[in-house]
Design an enzyme around this catalytic site. Structure first.
Site, short mmCIF file in Angstrom:
data_model
loop_
_atom_site.label_atom_id
_atom_site.label_comp_id
_atom_site.label_asym_id
_atom_site.label_seq_id
_atom_site.Cartn_x
_atom_site.Cartn_y
_atom_site.Cartn_z
N SER A 69 -11.51 -1.60 1.16
CA SER A 69 -10.15 -1.55 1.71
C SER A 69 -10.18 -1.88 3.19
CB SER A 69 -9.56 -0.15 1.52
OG SER A 69 -9.21 0.09 0.19
N ASP A 88 0.86 -1.19 0.00
CA ASP A 88 0.00 0.00 0.00
C ASP A 88 0.89 1.23 0.00
OD1 ASP A 88 -2.24 1.84 0.76
OD2 ASP A 88 -3.26 -0.02 1.28
N HIS A 121 -3.40 6.04 3.11
CA HIS A 121 -4.18 4.80 2.96
C HIS A 121 -3.48 3.63 3.65
CE1 HIS A 121 -6.27 1.48 0.74
NE2 HIS A 121 -7.28 2.31 0.87
#
Length: 449
Positions: free
Chosen positions: A265, A65, A100
């Site tokens: 997610s 990520d 994120h």
């Protein structure tokens, strides 16, 4: 374990969270203790009881990520250096305002802070370690990096496997509906090394499969809301295996200490965390057997009773970590609900290149002679059977299955037909264990990262 009282509690909590979400724009930063209160998935999982059985200690979860902020007060000490594949160096510090990866890491292995670690974000596996593997994620829902190039996870996934990850979290999508040869080989490589790979289905509310969730051997995850309904923006399809909370999810941030978001997610991170709990409790189980415990103990709405699983929307159901940790579940096959890793795939996994068979350059003469001889022999047998059948037909009249007809071939027990193969019950079929209803979730915030 989910019950009707539990569902009523969730709905009450959900109403409060919706109201809280409306206030996010008014209050720039919620207090740390409020943040913990707003982590409704932890209450729904019965996390306090879960942590009496397992906290994920000793298990490393790779987060492929954005780089992860290892200095965040709710993550400090739980983040390894890792590697950044687009900035160079380690991946334990944020890249600009990209958050994120930090958010996903906090849902997996955040430990909170303050007295008794009672404030801030706590992950479902708070004693697990995070191996950050930084990639140029760009927009995780767009499938390309910030320069518009195709996002590939082949090399980062192999790095994660080679550096101790037992679970790999991939909360993003690429541009493609199928993995590249190198990416599929990397997934096979992970499986060959007993690593469970978990990926999110995407936030478009469509049935089109997206990579990496659709890659063979990946545990694909969708999202449910607080009422245990499938989120209306959660992508679906035959590849979906499990669901987890994905709406109004509080997690750690970078630009501000905490963020509120919706998306598969987040649900993917919770499944990865649940897998980490299981890998700590059952260190001798294979990755497939860990997945088996998750699907065997998953919950389903009452109106899914008796339906074939996995369902395109629900998969095998929504995760129930407490039951997965404590239920008496036979280990089962090493692959569990995942497709078997073929010998060819296993060999290809070694270097990411296709395996060429010895026969690709042409068949030897001995093989050709053997095939021809076999075909001739088969024709002789068929001729004899036809002549005998014709002779018997002349004595006994037309065969069953209709006047002068040959009967059906496929129907089980049908007149004149061969009995079909028995329909084996799905090995992961289970009695629904959770309340809720099947309709799409009510209107929510736009799809989040």
């Amino acid at each position: 374990m989910y019950g009707m009282g539990f569902t009523r509690t969730l709905r009450a909590v959900g109403s409060a969270l919706v109201a809280g979400a409306l206030l996010v724009g008014i209050a720039p930063v919620a207090s740390a203790d409020q943040i913990r209160h707003e982590q409704w998935p932890l209450r729904s999982f019965g996390a306090d009881d879960v942590w009496k059985v397992s906290t994920g200690k000793g298990v490393t979860v790779a987060v492929i990520d954005d780089p992860v902020d290892g200095s965040h007060r709710d993550l400090k000490g739980n983040v390894l250096p890792g590697k950044s594949f687009f900035t160079g160096g380690t991946a334990d510090h944020p890249f600009g305002e990209r958050e994120h990866g930090t958010a996903m890491a906090s849902l997996i292995a955040g430990h909170g802070h303050g007295p008794g670690d009672g404030d801030g974000v706590k992950g479902l596996a708070p004693d697990a370690k995070i191996l950050p593997v930084g990639i140029d994620l760009g927009d995780p829902d767009e499938g390309s990096d910030s320069s518009g190039k195709r996002l590939s996870y082949a090399e980062p996934l192999r790095y994660a496997v080679d550096h101790g990850a037992r679970v790999v979290n991939m909360s993003f999508m690429t541009d493609d509906v199928v993995p590249s040869d190198a990416e599929q080989a990397a997934v096979d490589y992970a499986r060959k090394h007993d690593v469970l790979v978990v990926a999110g289905s995407g936030n478009s509310g469509v049935s089109s499969p997206r990579n990496p969730a659709v890659a063979r051997g990946v545990l694909a995850v969708g999202a449910v809301d607080i009422d245990l309904k499938v989120w209306k923006f959660s992508n679906y399809g035959s590849h979906i295996k499990l669901l987890a909370p994905g709406l109004h999810i509080r997690s750690a941030g970078v630009e501000t200490p905490y963020r509120l978001a919706n998306g598969t997610s987040d649900s993917t991170a919770y499944v990865s965390a649940a897998a980490a709990l299981l890998r700590a409790k059952f260190p001798d189980l294979t990755a497939g057997q860990i997945a088996n415990r998750l699907v065997k103990t998953a919950g389903l709405p009452d109106d899914m009773r008796g339906k074939k699983l996995p369902d395109p929307h629900y998969g095998y159901g929504f995760i129930r970590p407490s039951k997965a940790l404590t239920a008496n579940i036979p280990a089962g096959s090493k692959d569990g609900p995942l497709p078997p890793l073929s010998d060819a795939s296993s060999k290809a996994a070694g270097d990411g290149k296709a395996v060429k068979s010895d026969t690709d350059e042409g068949m030897g003469m001995g093989i050709i002679v053997g095939i021809v001889g076999g075909v001739v022999g088969l024709l002789v047998v068929v001729l004899i059977v036809v002549l005998v059948a014709k002779k018997k037909s002349g004595r006994n009249g037309p065969p069953p299955g209709g006047s002068g007809g040959y009967g059906g071939l496929g129907g089980q027990g049908g007149p004149g037909g061969f009995v079909g193969y028995p329909v084996n019950p799905n090995p992961y079929q289970q009695q629904p264990g959770g309340p809720g209803s099947y309709p799409s979730a009510p209107p929510v915030q736009p799809p989040g990262r």
